[in-house]
Design a protein around this motif. Structure first.
Motif, short mmCIF file in Angstrom:
data_model
loop_
_atom_site.label_atom_id
_atom_site.label_comp_id
_atom_site.label_asym_id
_atom_site.label_seq_id
_atom_site.Cartn_x
_atom_site.Cartn_y
_atom_site.Cartn_z
N VAL A 105 0.85 -1.21 0.00
CA VAL A 105 0.00 0.00 0.00
C VAL A 105 0.88 1.24 0.00
N SER A 106 1.89 1.22 0.85
CA SER A 106 2.77 2.38 0.97
C SER A 106 3.47 2.68 -0.37
N SER A 107 3.99 1.63 -1.03
CA SER A 107 4.64 1.87 -2.35
C SER A 107 3.63 2.41 -3.35
N LEU A 108 2.42 1.90 -3.30
CA LEU A 108 1.42 2.35 -4.28
C LEU A 108 0.99 3.79 -4.03
N LEU A 109 0.90 4.17 -2.76
CA LEU A 109 0.54 5.57 -2.45
C LEU A 109 1.64 6.50 -2.96
N GLU A 110 2.91 6.08 -2.76
CA GLU A 110 4.03 6.89 -3.27
C GLU A 110 3.96 7.00 -4.79
#
Ligand code: GLY
Length: 342
Positions: free
Chosen positions: A79-84
Motif C-alpha cells: 500500500v505504501s509503495s502504491l501511495l508513493e
C-alpha cells in the motif's frame, strides 16, 4: 452485455459480458471526465493483460504499476509503495485508479484508492472467477496485518466494474474452483435455480449467466446492508468453518474450496441440530464431487470448532452462525459455543 446497477451510497454499474473489456474507455467516459489513469495490477496479471489495458486506455495519460502477486504481498508495505507511486505521478481527485486482477489486486488497489487524498475514484476489472462474483462488487477493500487477514481496510465502492469472462481463459483450473466455491454459496443462500443449474449442467456452458446471477445476488445483499451490520453477513455462509479449514491445513486448501468444505460441514452440524433440512449437506457434497473440489478435511472436527472459537470475537459465550434452513433459505443463528461440539 448485461448491466447491473448497484444502488449503494455511491451507485455504480457492473458491465458483464464477453469482450466488454474492449469498451472500457467508453464506459470510463460515461462515469468520469478525467485525463490521468493509474493502472494497478500484479506481475502475473500484468504480464498477461497489462499491455492490452494500456492500449485500450491509450487516449488517457496512463501510469502503470505492478506489485508482486500473492497473499504475502497484500500488505501495508505494498500500500505504501502504491501511495508513493500515485503521489509521484501527481494524481489528483479528478483522476482515476484502475484495479486490474484478482481479489488481492482489487482489495489492495481499492484500499489505496480509499486512502489516497482521502479517496479517489477507482474502477474494478476482475480477472478471476472469485473476484468477478465476490470481491470486485460491494466496496470491501483492505490488506492483511501480521495478526490476521483483512485487518486493515475501508469501505470504498468502485465507480464502475467491468466483468469480462474472456479473462477466465487464462485462469488455472485450481483458481476457477476457488471461485466455484463462492458460486455454489450463492445458490445455497439465495437461488435454488442457480443451485440446480450448477448441479445438473456444466457451469462452463453457462458462465456469463452464472456470473450475472451471482453478482445480482451479491448486489442485493450489499444494497440492503452496505456496511455489513446484519443481512450482508449471510454472504459468509460456509466461511466460519472455511476459515478454520484454511488455518488447520496451513492454507494448503485455498479460500474458495475451503468455503465449499465449510458449507458442507456447517450443514452436517445444523442437520444434527434439526436446524437444516436433512440432505442439504449431501447435496453440497455432491456438488463438490461433481466439480472435483475438496470435499473434506482430514482432522478432528472438534479442532475445527476450537479454531473457530479461538479466532472469533465472541459475544460472551455466544457465536453468530450463518445457516441454511434449506437450499436458498438462509438465516443468521446465534448459539452458545458449547453447542458447537455436540
Ligand atoms: N465477501 C463478503 C462481502 O463482501 O460481504
Amino acid at each position: 452485455m448485461k448491466n447491473l446497477f448497484v444502488k449503494t451510497s455511491k451507485p455504480y454499474d457492473v458491465k458483464i459480458g464477453a469482450g466488454e473489456i474492449n469498451n472500457l474507455a467508453d464506459y470510463i467516459k460515461q462515469v468520469k471526465n478525467c485525463n490521468k489513469i493509474a493502472i494497478i495490477t500484479d506481475d502475473v496479471v500484468g504480464g498477461l493483460y497489462g499491455k492490452k489495458i494500456k492500449d485500450i486506455l491509450c487516449d488517457y495519460d496512463v501510469c502503470y504499476h505492478e506489485f508482486l502477486h500473492g497473499e504475502g504481498h497484500k500488505t501495508m508495505d505494498t500500500v505504501s509503495s502504491l501511495l508513493e507511486f500515485l503521489a509521484q505521478n501527481k494524481l489528483t481527485r479528478s483522476d482515476l485508479v484502475v484495479a486490474l486482477g484478482g481479489g488481492i489486486a482489487g482489495d489492495v488497489a481499492g484500499f489505496v484508492s480509499a486512502s489516497f487524498l482521502r479517496g479517489i475514484d477507482f474502477v474494478q476489472i476482475p480477472t478471476t472467477l472469485l473476484s468477478m462474483v465476490d470481491s470486485s462488487v460491494g466496496g470491501k477493500t483492505g490488506v492483511n496485518l501480521s495478526c490476521g487477514k483483512n485487518l486493515a481496510g475501508a469501505f470504498h465502492q468502485p465507480c464502475l466494474v467491468v466483468c469480462d469472462p474472456d479473462f477466465l481463459a487464462t485462469l488455472p483450473d485450481e483458481e476457477f474452483k476457488n471461485g466455484l466455491g463462492e458460486v455454489i454459496k450463492y445458490g445455497c443462500i439465495s437461488d435454488k435455480n442457480l443451485f440446480d443449474l450448477l448441479a445438473t449442467q456444466d457451469v462452463h456452458a453457462n458462465l456469463e449467466e452464472v456470473i450475472y446471477t451471482c453478482i445480482k445476488i451479491k448486489a442485493d445483499f450489499v444494497e440492503q446492508d452496505e456496511f455489513d451490520k446484519g443481512e450482508r453477513q449471510k454472504l459468509n455462509f460456509g466461511h466460519t468453518l472455511g476459515h478454520a479449514v484454511e488455518k488447520v491445513t496451513d492454507f494448503k486448501i485455498p479460500h474458495g474450496q475451503a468455503v465449499g468444505v465449510g458449507m458442507k460441514l456447517i450443514c452436517q452440524w445444523a442437520e444434527n441440530q434439526n436446524l437444516t433440512a436433512k440432505g442439504c449437506a449431501d447435496k453440497i457434497d455432491g456438488m463438490l464431487a461433481k466439480y472435483n473440489m475438496v470435499r473434506d478435511v482430514n482432522c478432528d472436527k472438534k479442532l475445527l470448532w476450537q479454531t473457530v472459537t479461538n479466532d472469533k470475537k465472541l459475544k460472551g459465550k455466544q457465536i453468530d452462525l450463518v445457516l441454511i434452513k434449506d437450499i436458498a433459505d438462509c438465516i443468521l443463528y446465534r448459539t452458545n459455543i458449547d453447542d458447537l461440539t455436540k
